[in-house]
Design a protein around this motif. Sequence first.
Motif, PDB file in Angstrom:
ATOM      1  N   LYS A  98       0.001   5.149  13.335  1.00  0.00           N
ATOM      2  CA  LYS A  98       0.854   6.189  12.775  1.00  0.00           C
ATOM      3  C   LYS A  98       2.012   6.555  13.694  1.00  0.00           C
ATOM      4  O   LYS A  98       3.062   6.964  13.227  1.00  0.00           O
ATOM      5  CB  LYS A  98       0.020   7.439  12.476  1.00  0.00           C
ATOM      6  N   GLY A  99       1.810   6.394  14.969  1.00  0.00           N
ATOM      7  CA  GLY A  99       2.834   6.829  15.898  1.00  0.00           C
ATOM      8  C   GLY A  99       3.960   5.830  16.038  1.00  0.00           C
ATOM      9  O   GLY A  99       4.982   5.901  15.349  1.00  0.00           O
ATOM     10  N   ASP A 100       3.738   4.861  16.910  1.00  0.00           N
ATOM     11  CA  ASP A 100       4.801   3.899  17.210  1.00  0.00           C
ATOM     12  C   ASP A 100       4.749   2.662  16.331  1.00  0.00           C
ATOM     13  O   ASP A 100       5.541   1.742  16.512  1.00  0.00           O
ATOM     14  CB  ASP A 100       4.761   3.490  18.684  1.00  0.00           C
ATOM     15  N   GLY A 101       3.829   2.641  15.385  1.00  0.00           N
ATOM     16  CA  GLY A 101       3.763   1.495  14.497  1.00  0.00           C
ATOM     17  C   GLY A 101       3.222   0.248  15.141  1.00  0.00           C
ATOM     18  O   GLY A 101       3.464  -0.865  14.647  1.00  0.00           O
ATOM     19  N   SER A 102       2.483   0.419  16.216  1.00  0.00           N
ATOM     20  CA  SER A 102       1.895  -0.759  16.838  1.00  0.00           C
ATOM     21  C   SER A 102       0.884  -1.389  15.889  1.00  0.00           C
ATOM     22  O   SER A 102       0.307  -0.712  15.040  1.00  0.00           O
ATOM     23  CB  SER A 102       1.245  -0.397  18.170  1.00  0.00           C
ATOM     24  N   ALA A 158      -6.622   1.453   3.658  1.00  0.00           N
ATOM     25  CA  ALA A 158      -7.300   2.717   3.925  1.00  0.00           C
ATOM     26  C   ALA A 158      -6.573   3.450   5.044  1.00  0.00           C
ATOM     27  O   ALA A 158      -5.865   2.842   5.843  1.00  0.00           O
ATOM     28  CB  ALA A 158      -8.757   2.469   4.300  1.00  0.00           C
ATOM     29  N   THR A 159      -6.792   4.758   5.099  1.00  0.00           N
ATOM     30  CA  THR A 159      -6.174   5.563   6.134  1.00  0.00           C
ATOM     31  C   THR A 159      -7.181   6.529   6.725  1.00  0.00           C
ATOM     32  O   THR A 159      -8.155   6.919   6.082  1.00  0.00           O
ATOM     33  CB  THR A 159      -4.989   6.365   5.564  1.00  0.00           C
ATOM     34  N   ASP A 160      -6.900   6.912   7.966  1.00  0.00           N
ATOM     35  CA  ASP A 160      -7.742   7.911   8.615  1.00  0.00           C
ATOM     36  C   ASP A 160      -7.083   9.297   8.571  1.00  0.00           C
ATOM     37  O   ASP A 160      -7.520  10.204   9.270  1.00  0.00           O
ATOM     38  CB  ASP A 160      -8.048   7.511  10.058  1.00  0.00           C
ATOM     39  N   TYR A 161      -6.065   9.435   7.739  1.00  0.00           N
ATOM     40  CA  TYR A 161      -5.415  10.738   7.629  1.00  0.00           C
ATOM     41  C   TYR A 161      -6.446  11.796   7.254  1.00  0.00           C
ATOM     42  O   TYR A 161      -7.193  11.641   6.289  1.00  0.00           O
ATOM     43  CB  TYR A 161      -4.312  10.727   6.577  1.00  0.00           C
ATOM     44  N   CYS A 183       0.871  -1.166   0.000  1.00  0.00           N
ATOM     45  CA  CYS A 183       0.000   0.000   0.000  1.00  0.00           C
ATOM     46  C   CYS A 183       0.909   1.217   0.000  1.00  0.00           C
ATOM     47  O   CYS A 183       1.591   1.471   0.992  1.00  0.00           O
ATOM     48  CB  CYS A 183      -0.912  -0.016   1.221  1.00  0.00           C
ATOM     49  N   THR A 184       0.907   1.936  -1.110  1.00  0.00           N
ATOM     50  CA  THR A 184       1.767   3.105  -1.243  1.00  0.00           C
ATOM     51  C   THR A 184       0.962   4.364  -0.982  1.00  0.00           C
ATOM     52  O   THR A 184      -0.080   4.581  -1.615  1.00  0.00           O
ATOM     53  CB  THR A 184       2.377   3.180  -2.648  1.00  0.00           C
ATOM     54  N   ALA A 185       1.429   5.147  -0.047  1.00  0.00           N
ATOM     55  CA  ALA A 185       0.751   6.377   0.315  1.00  0.00           C
ATOM     56  C   ALA A 185       1.396   7.565  -0.389  1.00  0.00           C
ATOM     57  O   ALA A 185       2.615   7.623  -0.537  1.00  0.00           O
ATOM     58  CB  ALA A 185       0.810   6.581   1.825  1.00  0.00           C
ATOM     59  N   SER A 186       0.564   8.500  -0.813  1.00  0.00           N
ATOM     60  CA  SER A 186       1.060   9.742  -1.382  1.00  0.00           C
ATOM     61  C   SER A 186       0.227  10.899  -0.852  1.00  0.00           C
ATOM     62  O   SER A 186      -0.962  10.741  -0.575  1.00  0.00           O
ATOM     63  CB  SER A 186       1.026   9.701  -2.914  1.00  0.00           C
ATOM     64  N   GLY A 187       0.862  12.020  -0.677  1.00  0.00           N
ATOM     65  CA  GLY A 187       0.169  13.194  -0.172  1.00  0.00           C
ATOM     66  C   GLY A 187       0.179  13.321   1.335  1.00  0.00           C
ATOM     67  O   GLY A 187      -0.306  14.312   1.877  1.00  0.00           O
ATOM     68  N   PHE A 188       0.692  12.314   1.999  1.00  0.00           N
ATOM     69  CA  PHE A 188       0.834  12.379   3.451  1.00  0.00           C
ATOM     70  C   PHE A 188       1.873  11.339   3.870  1.00  0.00           C
ATOM     71  O   PHE A 188       2.164  10.393   3.119  1.00  0.00           O
ATOM     72  CB  PHE A 188      -0.499  12.116   4.160  1.00  0.00           C
ATOM     73  N   GLY A 189       2.424  11.518   5.064  1.00  0.00           N
ATOM     74  CA  GLY A 189       3.391  10.563   5.568  1.00  0.00           C
ATOM     75  C   GLY A 189       2.741   9.550   6.482  1.00  0.00           C
ATOM     76  O   GLY A 189       1.736   9.835   7.136  1.00  0.00           O
ATOM     77  N   LEU A 190       3.299   8.363   6.521  1.00  0.00           N
ATOM     78  CA  LEU A 190       2.715   7.304   7.329  1.00  0.00           C
ATOM     79  C   LEU A 190       2.743   7.623   8.824  1.00  0.00           C
ATOM     80  O   LEU A 190       1.990   7.029   9.590  1.00  0.00           O
ATOM     81  CB  LEU A 190       3.447   5.984   7.073  1.00  0.00           C
ATOM     82  N   GLY A 197     -14.194  -0.520   8.552  1.00  0.00           N
ATOM     83  CA  GLY A 197     -13.786   0.549   7.649  1.00  0.00           C
ATOM     84  C   GLY A 197     -14.775   1.694   7.572  1.00  0.00           C
ATOM     85  O   GLY A 197     -14.573   2.660   6.821  1.00  0.00           O
ATOM     86  N   ARG A 198     -15.823   1.584   8.371  1.00  0.00           N
ATOM     87  CA  ARG A 198     -16.824   2.651   8.335  1.00  0.00           C
ATOM     88  C   ARG A 198     -16.202   3.971   8.781  1.00  0.00           C
ATOM     89  O   ARG A 198     -15.427   4.022   9.711  1.00  0.00           O
ATOM     90  CB  ARG A 198     -17.991   2.289   9.252  1.00  0.00           C
ATOM     91  N   TYR A 199     -16.576   5.033   8.098  1.00  0.00           N
ATOM     92  CA  TYR A 199     -16.139   6.402   8.309  1.00  0.00           C
ATOM     93  C   TYR A 199     -14.785   6.709   7.679  1.00  0.00           C
ATOM     94  O   TYR A 199     -14.401   7.875   7.617  1.00  0.00           O
ATOM     95  CB  TYR A 199     -16.100   6.787   9.788  1.00  0.00           C
ATOM     96  N   LEU A 200     -14.042   5.711   7.229  1.00  0.00           N
ATOM     97  CA  LEU A 200     -12.787   5.991   6.541  1.00  0.00           C
ATOM     98  C   LEU A 200     -13.102   6.503   5.149  1.00  0.00           C
ATOM     99  O   LEU A 200     -13.995   5.993   4.467  1.00  0.00           O
ATOM    100  CB  LEU A 200     -11.923   4.736   6.456  1.00  0.00           C
ATOM    101  N   GLU A 201     -12.376   7.511   4.732  1.00  0.00           N
ATOM    102  CA  GLU A 201     -12.701   8.182   3.483  1.00  0.00           C
ATOM    103  C   GLU A 201     -11.649   8.009   2.400  1.00  0.00           C
ATOM    104  O   GLU A 201     -11.916   8.256   1.228  1.00  0.00           O
ATOM    105  CB  GLU A 201     -12.918   9.678   3.748  1.00  0.00           C
ATOM    106  N   VAL A 202     -10.446   7.613   2.791  1.00  0.00           N
ATOM    107  CA  VAL A 202      -9.361   7.467   1.819  1.00  0.00           C
ATOM    108  C   VAL A 202      -9.032   5.989   1.671  1.00  0.00           C
ATOM    109  O   VAL A 202      -8.553   5.357   2.620  1.00  0.00           O
ATOM    110  CB  VAL A 202      -8.111   8.253   2.252  1.00  0.00           C
ATOM    111  N   TRP A 203      -9.274   5.471   0.503  1.00  0.00           N
ATOM    112  CA  TRP A 203      -9.109   4.050   0.220  1.00  0.00           C
ATOM    113  C   TRP A 203      -8.253   3.853  -1.018  1.00  0.00           C
ATOM    114  O   TRP A 203      -8.343   4.628  -1.974  1.00  0.00           O
ATOM    115  CB  TRP A 203     -10.467   3.393  -0.033  1.00  0.00           C
TER     116      TRP A 203
END
Length: 126
Positions: free
Chosen positions: A52-56, A96-99, A21-28, A110-116
Amino acid sequence: VQLQASGGGSVQPGGSLRLSCTASGFGLINGNIGWFRQASGKEREGISYISKGDGSTYYSDSVKGRFTISRDLAENKVYLQMDSLKPEDTAVYYCATDYGLIGGADWSTGRYLEVWGRGTQVTVSS
């Protein structure tokens, strides 16, 4: 802000695949990333998550011990290593991300997540 999922394919039971999963426009480090799947005729299921923080990490019972989620901050990619695949793992897989999301997400569905990312098909069959 975009996600691109790749790496699906067809494999025999017991085999392995690695999804990316390659992300663009934001950092992991700024967005939690989850992997979801949806089998034909079934509800979407959240199977793994990396914070996003400690990678848990988190795994659903259905994949725990067989799948491993990881990330490469330099490449801005999240991976899902899938081992000991079973026919019941056959599904379309999504990341998906919650960014940027205001409010919480339901990571079990996945409900409420907007970026897939676009889904990638995984087929496990002999």
